[in-house]
Write a protein that holds these residues in place. Sequence first.
Motif, PDB file in Angstrom:
ATOM      1  N   ALA A  36       0.783  -1.213  -0.102  1.00 28.14           N
ATOM      2  CA  ALA A  36      -0.076   0.073  -0.324  1.00 28.14           C
ATOM      3  C   ALA A  36       1.248   1.601   0.318  1.00 28.14           C
ATOM      4  N   LEU A  37       0.846   1.627  -0.449  1.00 33.32           N
ATOM      5  CA  LEU A  37       1.076   3.147  -0.976  1.00 33.32           C
ATOM      6  C   LEU A  37       0.124   4.402  -0.543  1.00 33.32           C
ATOM      7  N   ILE A  38       1.029   5.587   0.568  1.00 30.03           N
ATOM      8  CA  ILE A  38      -0.119   6.688   0.202  1.00 30.03           C
ATOM      9  C   ILE A  38       0.266   7.751  -0.919  1.00 30.03           C
ATOM     10  N   ARG A  39      -0.790   8.821  -1.291  1.00 23.29           N
ATOM     11  CA  ARG A  39      -0.863   9.720  -2.386  1.00 23.29           C
ATOM     12  C   ARG A  39      -1.676  10.735  -1.555  1.00 23.29           C
ATOM     13  N   TRP A  40      -1.315  11.766  -1.292  1.00 17.33           N
ATOM     14  CA  TRP A  40      -2.685  12.611  -0.896  1.00 17.33           C
ATOM     15  C   TRP A  40      -2.949  13.286  -2.434  1.00 17.33           C
ATOM     16  N   LYS A  41      -4.081  13.546  -2.146  1.00 20.74           N
ATOM     17  CA  LYS A  41      -4.754  14.131  -3.319  1.00 20.74           C
ATOM     18  C   LYS A  41      -5.431  15.759  -3.007  1.00 20.74           C
ATOM     19  N   ASP A  42      -4.561  16.418  -3.470  1.00 22.30           N
ATOM     20  CA  ASP A  42      -4.551  17.806  -2.569  1.00 22.30           C
ATOM     21  C   ASP A  42      -6.260  18.485  -3.554  1.00 22.30           C
ATOM     22  N   GLY A  43      -6.046  19.948  -2.766  1.00 23.67           N
ATOM     23  CA  GLY A  43      -7.288  20.293  -3.504  1.00 23.67           C
ATOM     24  C   GLY A  43      -8.023  20.622  -4.747  1.00 23.67           C
ATOM     25  N   ASP A  44      -7.229  21.001  -5.494  1.00 19.99           N
ATOM     26  CA  ASP A  44      -7.047  20.842  -7.127  1.00 19.99           C
ATOM     27  C   ASP A  44      -6.947  19.582  -7.813  1.00 19.99           C
ATOM     28  N   GLY A  45      -7.243  18.390  -7.018  1.00 18.84           N
ATOM     29  CA  GLY A  45      -7.209  17.444  -7.559  1.00 18.84           C
ATOM     30  C   GLY A  45      -5.772  17.119  -8.139  1.00 18.84           C
ATOM     31  N   LYS A  46      -4.747  17.371  -7.990  1.00 19.56           N
ATOM     32  CA  LYS A  46      -3.151  17.350  -7.807  1.00 19.56           C
ATOM     33  C   LYS A  46      -3.042  15.990  -6.761  1.00 19.56           C
ATOM     34  N   MET A  47      -2.324  14.779  -7.318  1.00 16.47           N
ATOM     35  CA  MET A  47      -1.407  14.323  -6.445  1.00 16.47           C
ATOM     36  C   MET A  47      -0.230  14.590  -5.635  1.00 16.47           C
ATOM     37  N   ILE A  48       0.361  14.627  -4.113  1.00 18.57           N
ATOM     38  CA  ILE A  48       0.990  14.983  -3.837  1.00 18.57           C
ATOM     39  C   ILE A  48       2.185  13.465  -3.517  1.00 18.57           C
ATOM     40  N   SER A  49       3.375  13.236  -3.449  1.00 16.04           N
ATOM     41  CA  SER A  49       3.551  12.373  -3.204  1.00 16.04           C
ATOM     42  C   SER A  49       3.559  12.023  -1.983  1.00 16.04           C
ATOM     43  N   PRO A  50       4.596  11.410  -1.263  1.00 11.82           N
ATOM     44  CA  PRO A  50       4.324  10.670  -0.246  1.00 11.82           C
ATOM     45  C   PRO A  50       6.413  11.216   0.073  1.00 11.82           C
ATOM     46  N   ALA A  51       7.101  10.991  -0.814  1.00 14.44           N
ATOM     47  CA  ALA A  51       8.337  11.548  -0.499  1.00 14.44           C
ATOM     48  C   ALA A  51       7.704  12.732   0.060  1.00 14.44           C
ATOM     49  N   LYS A  52       7.114  14.091  -0.271  1.00 16.85           N
ATOM     50  CA  LYS A  52       7.466  15.229  -0.474  1.00 16.85           C
ATOM     51  C   LYS A  52       6.369  15.041   1.290  1.00 16.85           C
ATOM     52  N   PHE A  53       5.306  14.341   0.863  1.00 18.88           N
ATOM     53  CA  PHE A  53       4.718  15.340   2.920  1.00 18.88           C
ATOM     54  C   PHE A  53       5.059  14.267   4.144  1.00 18.88           C
ATOM     55  N   ILE A  54       4.895  13.211   3.681  1.00 18.69           N
ATOM     56  CA  ILE A  54       5.385  12.108   4.492  1.00 18.69           C
ATOM     57  C   ILE A  54       6.617  12.311   5.938  1.00 18.69           C
ATOM     58  N   PRO A  55       7.848  13.235   5.746  1.00 16.06           N
ATOM     59  CA  PRO A  55       8.306  13.981   6.371  1.00 16.06           C
ATOM     60  C   PRO A  55       7.677  14.748   7.134  1.00 16.06           C
ATOM     61  N   ILE A  56       6.982  15.956   6.055  1.00 14.34           N
ATOM     62  CA  ILE A  56       6.169  16.479   7.359  1.00 14.34           C
ATOM     63  C   ILE A  56       5.233  16.435   8.331  1.00 14.34           C
ATOM     64  N   ALA A  57       5.016  15.635   7.942  1.00 15.87           N
ATOM     65  CA  ALA A  57       3.627  14.254   9.050  1.00 15.87           C
ATOM     66  C   ALA A  57       4.481  13.727  10.292  1.00 15.87           C
ATOM     67  N   GLU A  58       6.063  13.769   9.864  1.00 13.92           N
ATOM     68  CA  GLU A  58       6.515  12.735  11.345  1.00 13.92           C
ATOM     69  C   GLU A  58       6.740  14.303  12.100  1.00 13.92           C
ATOM     70  N   LYS A  59       7.230  14.972  11.085  1.00 12.74           N
ATOM     71  CA  LYS A  59       7.507  16.624  11.938  1.00 12.74           C
ATOM     72  C   LYS A  59       6.300  16.790  12.677  1.00 12.74           C
ATOM     73  N   ASN A  60       5.420  17.309  12.434  1.00 15.85           N
ATOM     74  CA  ASN A  60       4.183  17.895  12.452  1.00 15.85           C
ATOM     75  C   ASN A  60       2.560  16.874  13.962  1.00 15.85           C
ATOM     76  N   GLY A  61       3.589  15.641  13.607  1.00 12.51           N
ATOM     77  CA  GLY A  61       2.944  15.035  13.895  1.00 12.51           C
ATOM     78  C   GLY A  61       1.571  13.903  13.839  1.00 12.51           C
ATOM     79  N   THR A  62       1.181  14.345  12.056  1.00 16.22           N
ATOM     80  CA  THR A  62       0.375  14.020  11.707  1.00 16.22           C
ATOM     81  C   THR A  62       0.061  12.334  10.722  1.00 16.22           C
ATOM     82  N   ILE A  63       1.474  12.333  10.941  1.00 17.79           N
ATOM     83  CA  ILE A  63       1.709  10.744  11.008  1.00 17.79           C
ATOM     84  C   ILE A  63       0.767   9.569  12.018  1.00 17.79           C
TER      85      ILE A  63
END
Length: 261
Positions: A36-63
Amino acid sequence: MELDSKLKEAVFDHNFILYYQPQYYAGNQKLRGMEALIRWKDGDGKMISPAKFIPIAEKNGTIIPIGNWVLEQSIRTFSEWRNRYGVPFVLSVNISALQYQKEDFVDSLLNIIRKYDASPEEIELEITESILIDDFQAVTEKMQLLKEYGIRISLDDFGTGFSSLSYLKKLPINTLKIDKSFTDTLLTDSATRIITESIVSMVKSLGFESIAEGVEEEQQYKYLRAIGCDIIQGYLFGNRCPRRRSNSYCRRYTDQLLQKE
Ligand code: C2E
Ligand code: CA
Ligand code: CA
């Protein structure tokens, strides 16, 4: 900053999608599992890669809520597929260090497994060496506990960090994933071939399974199979299947994949 607050909103709105990438036994090309590989579906339908947002999620606790969502969604989907197609396979889920460290991690995982009538042997947690920089004793004790329940553990991205051989023999893991950077240079670099061969044979001697990730070319696959690598994952055999791109694409993709088995 902007991503940070948008991510918090995304967690609230569950704006994520899971893609599933198949893994095949190198020998007979039978389906072994799906990651299972996660994607973030941005408001305008754009997919954001986990490589980009997982590190942020790990920092702000949303992980933590994200990780729980991934476990719940993927295990539910896995059970549906397994019941519909009756094909045995393993579900691999990536787990962050922070998530693993949570005191209730094992209990909440077991609850989800029971809730969706999966069995622990069908679930594999992909962890990286980064969890080991914490209290080694506590980390391995939790691994042992997971193992006693039958949950499988895979060491992801092997070869990129310290990759200490002395800890490897102490870890109760089932599977070792050889990092994509090895697969990438297998055909062009003889040192990579020597190292990869040693990893595969060491993994075999220790009684684990080896998975090579990022396999894109037939020649890479043939080489890996020849040196005894057990499982292959990569674009050569299957791209990622979005689960929630409702019926059309994903159903067709997964139907074909599971019906072939
Ligand atoms: P990973 O666990 O090493 O996952 C493998 C990555 O390589 C995935 O990228 C996958 O799509 C990509 N890949 C697979 N086969 C090929 C190939 O043949 N060629 C190429 N070029 N790439 C291939 P993805 O999906 O962007 O994930 C990146 C990383 O994000 C993952 O690396 C994992 O560390 C993390 N991640 C993904 N989903 C989750 C999740 O649910 N939870 C956590 N904590 N981390 C996640
Ligand atoms: Ca992984
Ligand atoms: Ca990996």
